[in-house]
Design a protein around this motif. Structure first.
Motif: not given
Length: 183
Positions: A161-171
């Motif tokens: 499952q892909a991981g995602y960041m919101l700017k510099d924070r881990l979503l």
């Protein structure tokens, strides 16, 4: 005048001089006390001004952070939709893609997925790079260790499952399979 009278007279003169100087000494002490109090008040005023500035700066940082990351919950919710779209597109066979009616339907789903990806990009949501990278516990969650001789241990060889960041924070961390030494 005898010697005792002279001594009394000198003592009286000293008392009179001291009495004359006493108000001056008392005034000097009072002035020193007032200066000390003024310095103390000045010091407290500077401290209060610095504290006010610190509070103002902290509030400004919190305001900026709140504005930048206000969409965190919404972005996490949208990731579930992206996952469903990706799974739907991955499940489509080549035969179904060849069918004209299904192809039109798939084109709409692909356009929706592209638009969602563009919205993520505009809002600072980026995919965490995983496959081929070293395991980073701040961005990846190892779900399984896979024995292999093809990759160095600790290298990500599968992304579940892909991981995602919101700017510099881990979503959301990427769920990955990590290489381990073959037995």
């Amino acid at each position: 005048m005898n010697e005792d009278d002279k001594l009394h007279e000198e003592a009286e003169e000293i008392r009179q001089e001291t009495a004359a100087e006493a108000p001056e000494l008392a005034e000097h002490d009072r002035l020193a006390e007032l200066e000390r109090q003024l310095e103390e008040a000045h010091s407290k005023a500077l401290y209060a001004a610095a504290e006010t500035q610190n509070v103002r700066r902290r509030l400004e940082q919190e305001k900026t952070s709140a504005a930048a990351y206000a969409a965190t919950g919404f972005a996490r919710d949208m990731l579930a939709i992206k996952d469903h779209l990706d799974r739907a597109l991955a499940a489509v066979s080549d035969e179904l893609r060849a069918d004209q009616t299904a192809a039109n339907f798939l084109a709409g789903i692909e356009a929706t997925a592209r638009e969602l990806e563009a919205a993520f990009t505009r809002n600072g949501v980026t995919r965490v790079e995983s496959k081929g990278a070293r395991l980073d516990p701040h961005k990846h969650q190892a779900m399984v260790e896979i024995p292999t001789g093809d990759a160095e241990p600790g290298t990500i060889i599968e992304e579940m499952q892909a991981g995602y960041m919101l700017k510099d924070r881990l979503l959301r961390p990427a769920l990955v399979g990590v290489a381990k030494a073959a037995d």
